[in-house]
Design a protein around this motif. Sequence first.
Motif, short mmCIF file in Angstrom:
data_model
loop_
_atom_site.label_atom_id
_atom_site.label_comp_id
_atom_site.label_asym_id
_atom_site.label_seq_id
_atom_site.Cartn_x
_atom_site.Cartn_y
_atom_site.Cartn_z
N THR A 93 0.83 -1.19 0.00
CA THR A 93 0.00 0.00 0.00
C THR A 93 0.87 1.25 0.00
OG1 THR A 93 -0.04 0.17 2.40
CG2 THR A 93 -1.76 -1.21 1.37
N PRO A 94 0.31 2.39 -0.38
CA PRO A 94 1.07 3.63 -0.28
C PRO A 94 1.56 3.91 1.14
CG PRO A 94 -0.76 3.95 -1.77
CD PRO A 94 -0.95 2.60 -1.13
N LEU A 95 0.78 3.55 2.15
CA LEU A 95 1.24 3.73 3.52
C LEU A 95 2.48 2.87 3.79
CD1 LEU A 95 0.98 4.97 6.32
CD2 LEU A 95 -0.62 3.13 6.90
N ALA A 96 2.46 1.62 3.34
CA ALA A 96 3.62 0.73 3.52
C ALA A 96 4.84 1.28 2.78
CB ALA A 96 3.29 -0.68 3.04
N VAL A 97 4.62 1.83 1.59
CA VAL A 97 5.72 2.44 0.83
C VAL A 97 6.30 3.61 1.62
CG1 VAL A 97 6.28 3.75 -1.26
CG2 VAL A 97 4.88 1.68 -1.42
N CYS A 98 5.43 4.48 2.13
CA CYS A 98 5.89 5.63 2.91
C CYS A 98 6.64 5.20 4.16
CB CYS A 98 4.71 6.53 3.29
SG CYS A 98 4.10 7.54 1.93
N GLN A 99 6.14 4.17 4.82
CA GLN A 99 6.82 3.68 6.02
C GLN A 99 8.22 3.19 5.67
OE1 GLN A 99 3.69 0.94 7.13
NE2 GLN A 99 2.97 2.28 8.78
N ALA A 100 8.34 2.45 4.58
CA ALA A 100 9.65 1.92 4.18
C ALA A 100 10.60 3.05 3.78
CB ALA A 100 9.49 0.94 3.02
N LEU A 101 10.13 3.99 3.00
CA LEU A 101 11.00 5.07 2.56
C LEU A 101 11.36 6.02 3.70
CD1 LEU A 101 9.52 5.94 -0.97
CD2 LEU A 101 11.47 4.46 -0.41
N SER A 102 10.44 6.22 4.62
CA SER A 102 10.72 7.14 5.73
C SER A 102 11.78 6.59 6.67
CB SER A 102 9.44 7.46 6.51
OG SER A 102 9.00 6.35 7.25
N THR A 103 11.94 5.28 6.72
CA THR A 103 12.96 4.68 7.59
C THR A 103 14.24 4.34 6.83
OG1 THR A 103 12.03 2.46 7.28
CG2 THR A 103 11.24 3.74 9.18
N SER A 104 14.26 4.65 5.53
CA SER A 104 15.46 4.42 4.72
C SER A 104 16.43 5.57 4.95
CB SER A 104 15.09 4.34 3.23
OG SER A 104 14.81 5.64 2.73
N ASN A 105 17.59 5.46 4.33
CA ASN A 105 18.57 6.55 4.44
C ASN A 105 18.50 7.50 3.23
OD1 ASN A 105 19.67 4.96 2.47
ND2 ASN A 105 21.68 4.74 3.43
N LEU A 106 17.42 7.43 2.47
CA LEU A 106 17.28 8.28 1.30
C LEU A 106 17.15 9.75 1.70
CD1 LEU A 106 14.79 6.29 -0.95
CD2 LEU A 106 17.25 6.57 -1.25
N ALA A 107 17.85 10.61 1.00
CA ALA A 107 17.86 12.04 1.30
C ALA A 107 16.77 12.76 0.51
CB ALA A 107 19.24 12.63 1.01
N PHE A 108 15.51 12.42 0.78
CA PHE A 108 14.39 13.07 0.11
C PHE A 108 14.14 14.44 0.75
CE2 PHE A 108 12.67 10.07 3.25
CZ PHE A 108 11.97 10.93 4.08
N ASP A 109 13.46 15.29 0.01
CA ASP A 109 13.06 16.58 0.57
C ASP A 109 11.70 16.42 1.24
OD1 ASP A 109 13.61 19.44 0.91
OD2 ASP A 109 11.82 19.70 -0.32
N GLN A 110 10.75 15.83 0.52
CA GLN A 110 9.43 15.56 1.10
C GLN A 110 8.97 14.17 0.72
OE1 GLN A 110 6.84 18.75 -0.34
NE2 GLN A 110 6.76 19.51 1.77
N LEU A 111 8.38 13.51 1.68
CA LEU A 111 7.71 12.23 1.48
C LEU A 111 6.32 12.43 2.06
CD1 LEU A 111 7.84 9.18 0.73
CD2 LEU A 111 8.53 8.78 3.10
N ILE A 112 5.32 12.35 1.19
CA ILE A 112 3.95 12.65 1.64
C ILE A 112 3.04 11.47 1.33
CG2 ILE A 112 2.02 14.27 1.54
CD1 ILE A 112 3.96 16.36 0.42
N TYR A 113 2.32 11.05 2.36
CA TYR A 113 1.26 10.05 2.22
C TYR A 113 0.00 10.85 1.93
CZ TYR A 113 -2.07 6.42 3.75
OH TYR A 113 -3.09 5.51 3.83
N GLU A 114 -0.51 10.74 0.69
CA GLU A 114 -1.65 11.58 0.27
C GLU A 114 -2.88 10.74 0.01
OE1 GLU A 114 -1.17 15.08 -2.17
OE2 GLU A 114 0.94 14.55 -2.49
N ARG A 115 -4.00 11.27 0.50
CA ARG A 115 -5.31 10.64 0.30
C ARG A 115 -6.31 11.72 -0.10
NH1 ARG A 115 -5.69 7.50 5.96
NH2 ARG A 115 -5.33 9.62 6.64
#
Length: 151
Positions: A93-115
Amino acid sequence: MTALTDHFTLEEFTRSDTARSRGIANTPLPAIVANLRRLAQFAELGRIALGGAAMVISSGYRCAELNRAVGGAANSAHQVGLACDFTAPAFGTPLAVCQALSTSNLAFDQLIYERAGGAVWVHLGIAAEGVKPRRQVLTIDAKGTRVGLWT
């Protein structure tokens, strides 16, 4: 098709049903194509963090007219080729994707779970070149914009 990386094309980062139906020319300038190339390279890192799961891009670059037409934020990173919206069904799910990316070491600017309107997706934004990424993790839904991931 114009390849940006092994798994992403310029066409998937500029495709828009809204632009097509309204006759909006959503053609990026060369500087924006350079940003989209950086975004695609970053998305490749996202794919790796998601175990190689394919990312289905639903929105990438939006010219100002298209951004207004879809109700995008006036300062949307989509307008400069620094953000994309996607799902990764093979990962979860998008929530699972956000959870995985938020705990990664990726240097994103924004990660947004949108509904919105029954649809759910992930917004991934990168910082402009030379700007330190904020690593903001947000949820945007009918309750507004909130810090963190909310169900």
